[in-house]
Design a protein around this motif. Sequence first.
Motif, PDB file in Angstrom:
ATOM      1  N   ARG A   6      15.371  33.617  48.810  1.00 54.72           N
ATOM      2  CA  ARG A   6      16.362  32.529  48.875  1.00 54.72           C
ATOM      3  C   ARG A   6      15.950  31.368  47.981  1.00 54.72           C
ATOM      4  O   ARG A   6      16.776  30.781  47.279  1.00 54.72           O
ATOM      5  N   ASN A   7      14.659  31.019  47.996  1.00 58.06           N
ATOM      6  CA  ASN A   7      14.172  29.926  47.153  1.00 58.06           C
ATOM      7  C   ASN A   7      14.318  30.263  45.672  1.00 58.06           C
ATOM      8  O   ASN A   7      14.665  29.398  44.869  1.00 58.06           O
ATOM      9  N   ALA A   8      14.067  31.522  45.313  1.00 55.98           N
ATOM     10  CA  ALA A   8      14.207  31.942  43.917  1.00 55.98           C
ATOM     11  C   ALA A   8      15.660  31.845  43.476  1.00 55.98           C
ATOM     12  O   ALA A   8      15.957  31.377  42.374  1.00 55.98           O
ATOM     13  N   ILE A   9      16.562  32.258  44.350  1.00 52.32           N
ATOM     14  CA  ILE A   9      17.994  32.186  44.027  1.00 52.32           C
ATOM     15  C   ILE A   9      18.425  30.731  43.873  1.00 52.32           C
ATOM     16  O   ILE A   9      19.133  30.380  42.927  1.00 52.32           O
ATOM     17  N   LYS A  10      17.986  29.877  44.777  1.00 53.46           N
ATOM     18  CA  LYS A  10      18.324  28.448  44.673  1.00 53.46           C
ATOM     19  C   LYS A  10      17.793  27.850  43.382  1.00 53.46           C
ATOM     20  O   LYS A  10      18.464  27.038  42.740  1.00 53.46           O
ATOM     21  N   ALA A  11      16.582  28.236  42.991  1.00 58.57           N
ATOM     22  CA  ALA A  11      15.994  27.724  41.753  1.00 58.57           C
ATOM     23  C   ALA A  11      16.825  28.148  40.543  1.00 58.57           C
ATOM     24  O   ALA A  11      17.075  27.336  39.637  1.00 58.57           O
ATOM     25  N   SER A  17      25.683  26.650  35.725  1.00 61.03           N
ATOM     26  CA  SER A  17      26.953  25.960  35.979  1.00 61.03           C
ATOM     27  C   SER A  17      27.628  26.616  37.181  1.00 61.03           C
ATOM     28  O   SER A  17      27.372  27.789  37.479  1.00 61.03           O
ATOM     29  N   PRO A  18      28.514  25.881  37.861  1.00 61.76           N
ATOM     30  CA  PRO A  18      29.236  26.484  38.996  1.00 61.76           C
ATOM     31  C   PRO A  18      30.014  27.744  38.595  1.00 61.76           C
ATOM     32  O   PRO A  18      30.075  28.702  39.355  1.00 61.76           O
ATOM     33  N   ARG A  23      30.553  33.716  38.659  1.00 62.90           N
ATOM     34  CA  ARG A  23      30.601  34.995  37.939  1.00 62.90           C
ATOM     35  C   ARG A  23      29.458  35.905  38.378  1.00 62.90           C
ATOM     36  O   ARG A  23      29.649  37.095  38.588  1.00 62.90           O
ATOM     37  N   SER A  24      28.276  35.328  38.529  1.00 62.14           N
ATOM     38  CA  SER A  24      27.110  36.109  38.941  1.00 62.14           C
ATOM     39  C   SER A  24      27.278  36.670  40.349  1.00 62.14           C
ATOM     40  O   SER A  24      26.943  37.825  40.613  1.00 62.14           O
ATOM     41  N   ARG A  25      27.790  35.869  41.238  1.00 57.65           N
ATOM     42  CA  ARG A  25      28.008  36.337  42.621  1.00 57.65           C
ATOM     43  C   ARG A  25      29.053  37.453  42.658  1.00 57.65           C
ATOM     44  O   ARG A  25      28.891  38.434  43.363  1.00 57.65           O
ATOM     45  N   LYS A  27      29.824  39.521  40.237  1.00 52.53           N
ATOM     46  CA  LYS A  27      29.229  40.726  39.651  1.00 52.53           C
ATOM     47  C   LYS A  27      28.292  41.402  40.652  1.00 52.53           C
ATOM     48  O   LYS A  27      28.307  42.623  40.798  1.00 52.53           O
ATOM     49  N   ALA A  28      27.504  40.618  41.369  1.00 52.61           N
ATOM     50  CA  ALA A  28      26.596  41.175  42.378  1.00 52.61           C
ATOM     51  C   ALA A  28      27.386  41.871  43.484  1.00 52.61           C
ATOM     52  O   ALA A  28      27.016  42.968  43.919  1.00 52.61           O
ATOM     53  N   GLU A  29      28.474  41.257  43.930  1.00 51.47           N
ATOM     54  CA  GLU A  29      29.306  41.870  44.969  1.00 51.47           C
ATOM     55  C   GLU A  29      29.888  43.193  44.498  1.00 51.47           C
ATOM     56  O   GLU A  29      29.954  44.158  45.259  1.00 51.47           O
ATOM     57  N   GLN A  30      30.299  43.256  43.230  1.00 48.58           N
ATOM     58  CA  GLN A  30      30.842  44.493  42.681  1.00 48.58           C
ATOM     59  C   GLN A  30      29.769  45.581  42.623  1.00 48.58           C
ATOM     60  O   GLN A  30      30.035  46.740  42.945  1.00 48.58           O
ATOM     61  N   GLU A  31      28.569  45.207  42.228  1.00 48.96           N
ATOM     62  CA  GLU A  31      27.465  46.166  42.168  1.00 48.96           C
ATOM     63  C   GLU A  31      27.121  46.683  43.563  1.00 48.96           C
ATOM     64  O   GLU A  31      26.900  47.877  43.758  1.00 48.96           O
ATOM     65  N   ILE A  32      27.092  45.798  44.525  1.00 51.67           N
ATOM     66  CA  ILE A  32      26.792  46.186  45.903  1.00 51.67           C
ATOM     67  C   ILE A  32      27.872  47.130  46.430  1.00 51.67           C
ATOM     68  O   ILE A  32      27.568  48.127  47.094  1.00 51.67           O
ATOM     69  N   PHE A  33      29.130  46.860  46.113  1.00 55.30           N
ATOM     70  CA  PHE A  33      30.228  47.724  46.536  1.00 55.30           C
ATOM     71  C   PHE A  33      30.041  49.133  45.978  1.00 55.30           C
ATOM     72  O   PHE A  33      30.173  50.124  46.697  1.00 55.30           O
TER      73      PHE A  33
END
Length: 104
Positions: A6-11, A17-18, A23-25, A27-33
């Motif tokens: 969690r700390n690494a992700i926050k860093a 940028s928001p 976009r990253s989130r 893409k991650a959700e698509q990969e997890i799916f």
Amino acid sequence: MTKKLRNAIKAMESVMSPESIERSRKKAEQEIFAIRLGMLREKCGLKQNEIKNFSQTSVSRLERRKDIKISTLIDYLDGLGMGLEIRAYPKNKKTKIEETLLKI
């Protein structure tokens, strides 16, 4: 998720940028799916070439896709002997419309 992760992700997010975070989130959700589709097939005890109405190549492509039509997902799940439920919910909390479960 571990505290260290969690700390690494926050860093990482602190320097992004928001729009980039979103976009990253996504893409991650698509990969997890995609991973979950393959895992579900394996839990059903099926190999890619054993899905009804799909060739091995089409299952491989489907399990790696970033975007999938609901009709294709329904056919894939039917080949696994599974069904699909979709939950529709109001985004605006002030609306009087209630959450609805759609079984397909």
